[in-house]
Motif scaffolding. Structure first.
Motif, mmCIF file in Angstrom:
data_model
loop_
_atom_site.group_PDB
_atom_site.id
_atom_site.type_symbol
_atom_site.label_atom_id
_atom_site.label_comp_id
_atom_site.label_asym_id
_atom_site.label_seq_id
_atom_site.Cartn_x
_atom_site.Cartn_y
_atom_site.Cartn_z
ATOM 1 N N ARG A 1 41.217 48.637 52.826
ATOM 2 C CA ARG A 1 40.225 47.589 52.560
ATOM 3 C C ARG A 1 38.813 48.151 52.534
ATOM 4 N NH1 ARG A 1 43.020 44.695 56.632
ATOM 5 N NH2 ARG A 1 41.112 44.659 57.855
ATOM 6 N N ARG A 2 38.508 49.063 53.451
ATOM 7 C CA ARG A 2 37.171 49.658 53.507
ATOM 8 C C ARG A 2 36.887 50.452 52.232
ATOM 9 N NH1 ARG A 2 36.983 52.691 58.392
ATOM 10 N NH2 ARG A 2 36.551 50.706 59.390
ATOM 11 N N SER A 3 37.874 51.178 51.750
ATOM 12 C CA SER A 3 37.704 51.952 50.524
ATOM 13 C C SER A 3 37.373 51.036 49.338
ATOM 14 C CB SER A 3 38.986 52.748 50.247
ATOM 15 O OG SER A 3 38.908 53.397 49.009
ATOM 16 N N TRP A 4 38.107 49.941 49.221
ATOM 17 C CA TRP A 4 37.832 48.984 48.149
ATOM 18 C C TRP A 4 36.463 48.342 48.340
ATOM 19 C CZ3 TRP A 4 40.255 47.886 43.624
ATOM 20 C CH2 TRP A 4 41.518 48.431 43.431
ATOM 21 N N GLU A 5 36.114 47.985 49.577
ATOM 22 C CA GLU A 5 34.812 47.362 49.834
ATOM 23 C C GLU A 5 33.671 48.307 49.470
ATOM 24 O OE1 GLU A 5 33.867 44.297 50.438
ATOM 25 O OE2 GLU A 5 35.948 43.622 50.485
ATOM 26 N N MET B 1 35.444 32.152 31.244
ATOM 27 C CA MET B 1 35.162 33.573 31.277
ATOM 28 C C MET B 1 35.063 34.023 32.747
ATOM 29 S SD MET B 1 31.932 35.636 29.601
ATOM 30 C CE MET B 1 31.877 34.439 28.326
ATOM 31 N N THR B 2 35.824 35.031 33.097
ATOM 32 C CA THR B 2 35.857 35.537 34.463
ATOM 33 C C THR B 2 34.658 36.443 34.717
ATOM 34 O OG1 THR B 2 38.262 35.477 34.418
ATOM 35 C CG2 THR B 2 37.252 36.792 36.136
ATOM 36 N N THR B 3 34.115 36.339 35.923
ATOM 37 C CA THR B 3 32.989 37.192 36.300
ATOM 38 C C THR B 3 33.449 38.321 37.216
ATOM 39 O OG1 THR B 3 32.451 35.941 38.293
ATOM 40 C CG2 THR B 3 31.398 35.219 36.222
ATOM 41 N N LEU B 4 32.591 39.289 37.359
ATOM 42 C CA LEU B 4 32.856 40.409 38.252
ATOM 43 C C LEU B 4 33.089 39.909 39.674
ATOM 44 C CD1 LEU B 4 32.958 43.508 38.172
ATOM 45 C CD2 LEU B 4 30.510 43.514 38.599
ATOM 46 N N GLY B 5 32.267 38.963 40.120
ATOM 47 C CA GLY B 5 32.424 38.404 41.464
ATOM 48 C C GLY B 5 33.758 37.722 41.668
ATOM 49 N N GLU B 6 34.227 37.000 40.656
ATOM 50 C CA GLU B 6 35.526 36.325 40.763
ATOM 51 C C GLU B 6 36.666 37.333 40.861
ATOM 52 O OE1 GLU B 6 34.442 32.257 38.279
ATOM 53 O OE2 GLU B 6 35.157 34.028 37.192
ATOM 54 N N LEU B 7 36.581 38.391 40.067
ATOM 55 C CA LEU B 7 37.612 39.422 40.120
ATOM 56 C C LEU B 7 37.605 40.122 41.481
ATOM 57 C CD1 LEU B 7 39.845 41.035 38.697
ATOM 58 C CD2 LEU B 7 38.065 42.555 37.825
ATOM 59 N N ILE B 8 36.419 40.419 41.996
ATOM 60 C CA ILE B 8 36.305 41.050 43.311
ATOM 61 C C ILE B 8 36.890 40.138 44.387
ATOM 62 C CG2 ILE B 8 34.638 41.727 45.103
ATOM 63 C CD1 ILE B 8 32.937 42.947 42.782
ATOM 64 N N ASP B 9 36.560 38.852 44.341
ATOM 65 C CA ASP B 9 37.094 37.912 45.337
ATOM 66 C C ASP B 9 38.610 37.836 45.269
ATOM 67 O OD1 ASP B 9 34.552 37.376 46.257
ATOM 68 O OD2 ASP B 9 34.349 35.500 45.127
ATOM 69 N N LYS C 1 40.643 40.195 44.221
ATOM 70 C CA LYS C 1 41.183 41.454 44.742
ATOM 71 C C LYS C 1 41.094 41.486 46.267
ATOM 72 C CE LYS C 1 43.089 45.429 44.412
ATOM 73 N NZ LYS C 1 44.491 45.538 43.994
ATOM 74 N N ARG C 2 40.015 40.958 46.827
ATOM 75 C CA ARG C 2 39.885 40.905 48.290
ATOM 76 C C ARG C 2 41.028 40.105 48.914
ATOM 77 N NH1 ARG C 2 33.437 40.024 48.168
ATOM 78 N NH2 ARG C 2 32.831 42.181 48.613
ATOM 79 N N ARG C 3 41.397 39.010 48.291
ATOM 80 C CA ARG C 3 42.514 38.209 48.815
ATOM 81 C C ARG C 3 43.812 39.006 48.766
ATOM 82 N NH1 ARG C 3 39.540 34.259 46.158
ATOM 83 N NH2 ARG C 3 40.824 34.300 44.267
ATOM 84 N N GLU C 4 44.013 39.767 47.688
ATOM 85 C CA GLU C 4 45.219 40.600 47.569
ATOM 86 C C GLU C 4 45.262 41.686 48.644
ATOM 87 O OE1 GLU C 4 45.436 42.298 43.659
ATOM 88 O OE2 GLU C 4 45.334 40.349 42.683
ATOM 89 N N LEU C 5 44.097 42.149 49.062
ATOM 90 C CA LEU C 5 44.006 43.248 50.031
ATOM 91 C C LEU C 5 44.075 42.780 51.484
ATOM 92 C CD1 LEU C 5 41.113 45.245 48.325
ATOM 93 C CD2 LEU C 5 43.512 45.950 48.468
ATOM 94 N N ALA C 6 44.187 41.494 51.703
ATOM 95 C CA ALA C 6 44.117 40.943 53.061
ATOM 96 C C ALA C 6 45.114 41.573 54.024
ATOM 97 C CB ALA C 6 44.306 39.428 53.021
ATOM 98 N N GLU C 7 46.268 41.954 53.544
ATOM 99 C CA GLU C 7 47.307 42.517 54.406
ATOM 100 C C GLU C 7 47.304 44.045 54.445
ATOM 101 O OE1 GLU C 7 49.126 40.492 56.349
ATOM 102 O OE2 GLU C 7 47.958 38.867 55.467
ATOM 103 N N GLU C 8 46.395 44.662 53.730
ATOM 104 C CA GLU C 8 46.331 46.132 53.701
ATOM 105 C C GLU C 8 45.676 46.668 54.977
ATOM 106 O OE1 GLU C 8 47.636 48.174 51.537
ATOM 107 O OE2 GLU C 8 48.251 46.686 50.062
#
Length: 78
Positions: free
Chosen positions: A23-27, A1-9, A11-18
């Motif tokens: 990135r600030r908006s997502w954070e 079962m996926t957690t909110l923290g795992e999904l956030i982490d 997504k953060r990796r996907e945003l690394a090149e943005e």
């Protein structure tokens, strides 16, 4: 079962090149979410509608709330 923290982490990796602004908006969204739900919350227990009600009650700007809620719906596949 996926957690909110795992999904956030993930997504953060996907945003690394943005841009810094993107990135600030997502954070910001993650920060407000984690004020209401712990990282360990399962995605099944994360209620986007309840989160929206909490943000409205906090007095946050409605267009920002709409953006956050729409992003979460997209991430969760709603």
């Amino acid at each position: 079962m996926t957690t909110l923290g795992e999904l956030i982490d993930r997504k953060r990796r996907e945003l690394a090149e943005e841009s810094v602004g993107v990135r600030r908006s997502w954070e910001d969204m993650f920060k407000y979410t984690l004020r209401h739900y712990p990282k360990q919350t399962s995605l099944e227990d994360f209620d986007v509608e309840a989160f929206e009600v909490r943000l409205i009650a906090s007095g946050m700007n409605p267009p920002i709330i709409d953006g956050y809620v729409n992003r979460w719906r997209g991430l969760l596949g709603h």
